[in-house]
Scaffold this motif. Structure first.
Motif, mmCIF file in Angstrom:
data_model
loop_
_atom_site.group_PDB
_atom_site.id
_atom_site.type_symbol
_atom_site.label_atom_id
_atom_site.label_comp_id
_atom_site.label_asym_id
_atom_site.label_seq_id
_atom_site.Cartn_x
_atom_site.Cartn_y
_atom_site.Cartn_z
ATOM 1 N N UNK A 70 0.822 -1.126 -0.247
ATOM 2 C CA UNK A 70 0.185 -0.150 -0.114
ATOM 3 C C UNK A 70 0.780 1.551 -0.064
ATOM 4 N N UNK A 71 1.745 1.162 0.918
ATOM 5 C CA UNK A 71 2.972 2.409 0.756
ATOM 6 C C UNK A 71 3.249 2.498 -0.511
ATOM 7 N N UNK A 72 4.061 1.443 -1.134
ATOM 8 C CA UNK A 72 4.519 1.501 -2.514
ATOM 9 C C UNK A 72 3.368 2.321 -3.622
ATOM 10 N N UNK A 73 2.237 1.943 -3.405
ATOM 11 C CA UNK A 73 1.389 2.389 -4.599
ATOM 12 C C UNK A 73 1.227 3.724 -4.223
ATOM 13 N N UNK A 74 1.046 4.322 -3.002
ATOM 14 C CA UNK A 74 0.848 5.612 -2.536
ATOM 15 C C UNK A 74 2.290 6.496 -2.866
ATOM 16 N N UNK A 75 3.212 5.614 -2.745
ATOM 17 C CA UNK A 75 4.300 6.514 -3.318
ATOM 18 C C UNK A 75 4.502 6.652 -4.641
ATOM 19 N N UNK A 76 4.161 5.737 -5.607
ATOM 20 C CA UNK A 76 4.050 5.659 -6.938
ATOM 21 C C UNK A 76 3.289 6.821 -7.380
ATOM 22 N N UNK A 77 1.948 6.960 -6.715
ATOM 23 C CA UNK A 77 1.203 8.111 -6.998
ATOM 24 C C UNK A 77 1.861 9.404 -6.703
ATOM 25 N N UNK A 78 2.418 9.652 -5.487
ATOM 26 C CA UNK A 78 3.170 10.729 -5.372
ATOM 27 C C UNK A 78 4.372 11.062 -6.279
ATOM 28 N N UNK A 79 5.088 10.062 -6.816
ATOM 29 C CA UNK A 79 5.886 10.075 -8.184
ATOM 30 C C UNK A 79 5.254 10.857 -9.176
ATOM 31 N N UNK A 80 4.355 10.078 -9.542
ATOM 32 C CA UNK A 80 3.384 10.698 -10.675
ATOM 33 C C UNK A 80 3.221 11.974 -10.711
ATOM 34 N N UNK A 81 2.417 12.692 -9.619
ATOM 35 C CA UNK A 81 2.345 14.026 -9.647
ATOM 36 C C UNK A 81 3.398 14.796 -9.475
ATOM 37 N N UNK A 82 4.511 14.263 -8.852
ATOM 38 C CA UNK A 82 5.760 15.102 -9.031
ATOM 39 C C UNK A 82 6.334 15.261 -10.467
ATOM 40 N N UNK A 83 6.184 14.057 -11.371
ATOM 41 C CA UNK A 83 6.663 14.108 -12.574
ATOM 42 C C UNK A 83 5.695 15.163 -13.432
ATOM 43 N N UNK A 84 4.408 15.175 -13.009
ATOM 44 C CA UNK A 84 3.662 16.063 -13.954
ATOM 45 C C UNK A 84 4.034 17.475 -13.501
ATOM 46 N N UNK A 85 4.194 17.799 -12.222
ATOM 47 C CA UNK A 85 4.563 19.164 -11.650
ATOM 48 C C UNK A 85 5.920 19.523 -12.436
ATOM 49 N N UNK A 86 6.941 18.747 -12.441
ATOM 50 C CA UNK A 86 8.255 18.818 -13.093
ATOM 51 C C UNK A 86 7.948 19.045 -14.577
ATOM 52 N N UNK A 87 7.116 18.530 -15.206
ATOM 53 C CA UNK A 87 6.947 18.950 -16.673
ATOM 54 C C UNK A 87 6.214 20.286 -16.907
ATOM 55 N N UNK A 88 5.257 20.366 -15.846
ATOM 56 C CA UNK A 88 4.749 21.691 -15.895
ATOM 57 C C UNK A 88 5.769 22.909 -15.919
ATOM 58 N N UNK A 89 6.509 22.928 -14.763
ATOM 59 C CA UNK A 89 7.651 23.896 -14.575
ATOM 60 C C UNK A 89 8.510 23.897 -15.735
ATOM 61 N N UNK A 90 8.874 22.908 -16.394
ATOM 62 C CA UNK A 90 9.715 22.896 -17.562
ATOM 63 C C UNK A 90 9.273 23.531 -18.712
#
Length: 124
Positions: free
Chosen positions: A93-113
């Motif tokens: 469960x923690x891993x799935x939650x962490x993967x969700x956090x990672x996807x959100x971070x990737x989206x924000x990185x893409x946005x700022x780039x």
């Protein structure tokens, strides 16, 4: 095997190993004639597991139960299996939650780039 060697092999500090012994996560640590801890090389796998369980958030109370079960040579192995399966589910469960956090971070990185590129293009 002396505590310094175990520290080197496991990446744990002396204080951590002493604490694990004091709270019952490591059992049957022998002493040499001068009173220094003498670890059996066969204990390294258990120490590595304890370290991993702690790193994944398993409470010391549950590891203490596992240590007792391990010391009983499988007498209550089904209880140990139940504890580990429940912890595995928690880690998953923690891993799935962490993967969700990672996807959100990737989206924000893409946005700022994209914003950064747009700002650079506007200046040229």
């Amino acid at each position: 095997m002396k505590i310094q060697s175990v520290c080197h092999l496991t990446g744990l500090r002396k204080a951590t190993l002493r604490y694990y012994e004091r709270v019952g996560l490591l059992l049957n640590i022998q002493r040499d004639p001068s009173g220094h801890r003498e670890y059996d090389p066969n204990q390294l796998d258990w120490i590595a597991l304890v370290k991993r369980l702690r790193e994944t958030g398993m409470p010391a109370s549950q590891i203490r139960i596992l240590a007792r079960i391990r010391n009983e040579d499988g007498k209550n192995a089904s209880e140990g299996c139940r504890i580990l399966e429940a912890h595995r589910e928690k880690v998953e469960r923690m891993l799935k939650e962490t993967m969700t956090h990672l996807r959100v971070l990737d989206e924000k990185i893409h946005f700022f780039k994209q914003k950064s590129k747009a700002g650079t293009n506007e200046k040229n």
